[in-house]
Design an enzyme around this catalytic site. Structure first.
Site, PDB file in Angstrom:
ATOM      1  N   ARG A  69      33.346  86.423  43.330  1.00  0.00           N
ATOM      2  CA  ARG A  69      32.755  85.512  42.354  1.00  0.00           C
ATOM      3  C   ARG A  69      32.341  86.237  41.086  1.00  0.00           C
ATOM      4  NH1 ARG A  69      31.024  81.510  46.652  1.00  0.00           N
ATOM      5  NH2 ARG A  69      30.268  79.649  45.612  1.00  0.00           N
ATOM      6  N   ARG A 112      25.136  75.188  40.402  1.00  0.00           N
ATOM      7  CA  ARG A 112      26.225  75.927  41.059  1.00  0.00           C
ATOM      8  C   ARG A 112      27.492  75.884  40.209  1.00  0.00           C
ATOM      9  NH1 ARG A 112      26.325  72.880  46.497  1.00  0.00           N
ATOM     10  NH2 ARG A 112      28.219  74.080  46.913  1.00  0.00           N
ATOM     11  N   LYS A 156      38.052  74.262  48.773  1.00  0.00           N
ATOM     12  CA  LYS A 156      38.547  75.563  49.246  1.00  0.00           C
ATOM     13  C   LYS A 156      38.425  75.673  50.768  1.00  0.00           C
ATOM     14  CE  LYS A 156      35.674  77.986  46.647  1.00  0.00           C
ATOM     15  NZ  LYS A 156      34.942  77.013  45.806  1.00  0.00           N
ATOM     16  N   ARG A 161      23.573  70.667  54.013  1.00  0.00           N
ATOM     17  CA  ARG A 161      23.345  71.820  53.126  1.00  0.00           C
ATOM     18  C   ARG A 161      22.351  71.449  52.050  1.00  0.00           C
ATOM     19  NH1 ARG A 161      28.980  74.652  51.372  1.00  0.00           N
ATOM     20  NH2 ARG A 161      27.590  75.303  49.692  1.00  0.00           N
ATOM     21  N   ARG A 211      29.299  64.809  50.123  1.00  0.00           N
ATOM     22  CA  ARG A 211      29.269  65.762  51.242  1.00  0.00           C
ATOM     23  C   ARG A 211      27.832  66.000  51.701  1.00  0.00           C
ATOM     24  NH1 ARG A 211      31.911  71.682  50.384  1.00  0.00           N
ATOM     25  NH2 ARG A 211      29.893  72.270  49.551  1.00  0.00           N
TER      26      ARG A 211
HETATM   27  P1  AMP Z   1      29.834  78.320  48.924  1.00  0.00           P
HETATM   28  O1  AMP Z   1      29.759  77.901  50.360  1.00  0.00           O
HETATM   29  O2  AMP Z   1      31.042  79.175  48.641  1.00  0.00           O
HETATM   30  O3  AMP Z   1      29.702  77.167  47.973  1.00  0.00           O
HETATM   31  O4  AMP Z   1      28.577  79.298  48.659  1.00  0.00           O
HETATM   32  C1  AMP Z   1      27.256  78.824  48.773  1.00  0.00           C
HETATM   33  C2  AMP Z   1      26.284  79.797  48.138  1.00  0.00           C
HETATM   34  O5  AMP Z   1      26.372  81.057  48.800  1.00  0.00           O
HETATM   35  C3  AMP Z   1      26.539  80.111  46.684  1.00  0.00           C
HETATM   36  O6  AMP Z   1      25.994  79.138  45.829  1.00  0.00           O
HETATM   37  C4  AMP Z   1      25.856  81.462  46.552  1.00  0.00           C
HETATM   38  O7  AMP Z   1      24.458  81.321  46.498  1.00  0.00           O
HETATM   39  C5  AMP Z   1      26.176  82.116  47.874  1.00  0.00           C
HETATM   40  N1  AMP Z   1      27.449  82.870  47.784  1.00  0.00           N
HETATM   41  C6  AMP Z   1      28.593  82.601  48.467  1.00  0.00           C
HETATM   42  N2  AMP Z   1      29.573  83.495  48.155  1.00  0.00           N
HETATM   43  C7  AMP Z   1      29.029  84.303  47.212  1.00  0.00           C
HETATM   44  C8  AMP Z   1      29.527  85.394  46.464  1.00  0.00           C
HETATM   45  N3  AMP Z   1      30.802  85.831  46.594  1.00  0.00           N
HETATM   46  N4  AMP Z   1      28.694  86.007  45.593  1.00  0.00           N
HETATM   47  C9  AMP Z   1      27.421  85.603  45.454  1.00  0.00           C
HETATM   48  N5  AMP Z   1      26.900  84.558  46.095  1.00  0.00           N
HETATM   49  C10 AMP Z   1      27.676  83.912  46.990  1.00  0.00           C
END
Ligand code: AMP
Length: 369
Positions: A268, A325, A193, A313, A307
């Site tokens: 989400r 996740r 994404k 990360r 990655r």
């Molecule tokens: P991402 O970079 O989108 O993979 O997000 C990394 C982490 O950020 C996720 O595993 C959640 O812990 C938190 N996070 C990101 N976006 C959301 C969201 N919309 N709702 C809840 N947690 C989020």
């Protein structure tokens, strides 16, 4: 949302709310007038529905009649309003209550006063269902106001836009900006994404908001928000809705002039999707599409581990956290496919292939919106 001629209107005051406002006005006026038998005068065309509902609710004997005013077509002066059907009965000594659907500039009201100047009524009172204080240019007293509204064009419940819209039992408001393109980029962690959003935001001149990136920025800067989010993110859990929604709203507000947004990692959950709809609605806009990158779980795990070697990360470094996740995605997030499918806005795209190929597939969808 409804379309009348060339314009779009969004729901503003529901049928139930209108009914409550009318009832409140009836109660107030009935209490003031006591046992006097009033003559209610509806101003056509707009107030036919209000007048009808009003007198049906009125708890005591009353009379009802109408006058019809219309603007002179083709004359320069906007002050010219012609009375088409005037007062057809003797109102000498009567208590008259004008029922107006809406008072904005007060032009019609001025004409009403002119008409009644020579009538020897006992009392003339003005009741209006809606009132736009910002547009009002006269100083006639308004005795009863159902509800004050902002200076925006409304239709429904008797009010029209060039002849259309009077029949609706509720009230709609003109949508003013309809040019935004807002896309939810969807898919499990590792679907690509973020990578794709970076290409698409350039191509379509959109603002990219990644909630994951905003959280990581806050963690790096050790803000209170960052500290709160970190405990959830480190385990691969979702951050609570309230925190995430407030943060997302603030990010959108920071970019008030955007052509549109690519939302990446948001929504989400159902609560987040609903709050996003409300936010877009408050901007007279909407989500145009959810575009989902579809990728097999095992490919995701491999991609994320790969990655993790360079991303720094913590949630990419451990296979257990990665799998959590992905599990969070299926448990809480994947249902959003239904949410957007129900609105006819879901588009699935194969997320396996070269970056360019996938960008092309996504563009193919966006170009049709
Ligand atoms: P991402 O970079 O989108 O993979 O997000 C990394 C982490 O950020 C996720 O595993 C959640 O812990 C938190 N996070 C990101 N976006 C959301 C969201 N919309 N709702 C809840 N947690 C989020």
């Amino acid at each position: 949302m409804i379309k009348l001629h060339d314009l779009y209107f969004k729901p503003f005051i529901s049928e139930q709310e209108v009914d409550d406002i009318v009832q409140k006005m009836v109660d107030e006026i009935a209490a003031d007038l006591g046992d006097v038998v009033p003559v209610f005068v509806g101003i056509l065309n707009g107030s036919f529905m209000f007048t009808s509902d009003f007198v049906k609710k009125y708890p005591k004997p009353c009379e009802v009649t109408f006058i019809k005013l219309a603007s002179y077509e083709g004359l320069k002066s906007t002050e010219d309003i012609q009375r088409l059907i005037g007062i057809t009965q003797d109102l000498t000594g009567r208590t008259v209550v004008i029922l107006e659907d809406i008072i904005d500039s007060g032009k019609t009201l001025a004409e009403v006063y002119r008409i009644f100047k020579n009538e020897k009524v006992k009392e003339l009172k003005i009741a209006t269902l809606f009132f736009k204080p910002e547009a009002y240019k006269k100083d006639f007293k308004l005795h009863y106001v159902g509800r004050e509204i902002p200076n925006k064009f409304i239709v429904g419940y008797g009010l029209d836009y060039d002849g259309l819209g009077r029949e609706y039992p509720e009230v709609f408001q003109l949508k003013t900006t309809q040019h935004m393109t807002n896309i939810v980029l969807f898919g499990p962690p590792g679907a690509g994404k973020g990578t794709q959003a970076n290409f698409l935001k350039e191509k379509y001149n959109l603002v990219h908001i990644s909630t994951g990136d905003v959280f990581r920025f806050n963690i790096k800067n050790e803000t209170a928000l960052g500290m709160l989010a970190k405990s959830y993110m480190d385990k691969g859990d979702l951050v609570p809705d309230k925190v995430t929604i407030d943060m997302l709203n603030a990010e959108v507000e920071k970019n008030a002039d955007a052509n549109g947004f690519i939302f990446d990692g948001f929504p989400r959950t159902n609560a987040q999707a609903e709050s996003l709809d409300n936010l877009m609605n408050s901007k007279d806009s909407q989500i145009n599409a959810m575009i989902a990158l579809e990728v097999d779980d095992e490919i995701l795990v491999q991609r994320l581990l790969e990655r993790g070697k360079t991303s720094g990360r913590p949630d990419d470094a451990d296979e257990g956290i990665i799998r959590n996740r992905i599990k969070e995605y299926y448990d809480k997030t994947a249902i959003l496919k239904d949410y957007y499918s129900a609105q006819g806005k879901y588009y699935g795209v194969d997320g396996v292939g070269s970056i360019e190929e996938i960008t092309q597939r996504l563009s193919g969808v966006i170009d049709t919106l």
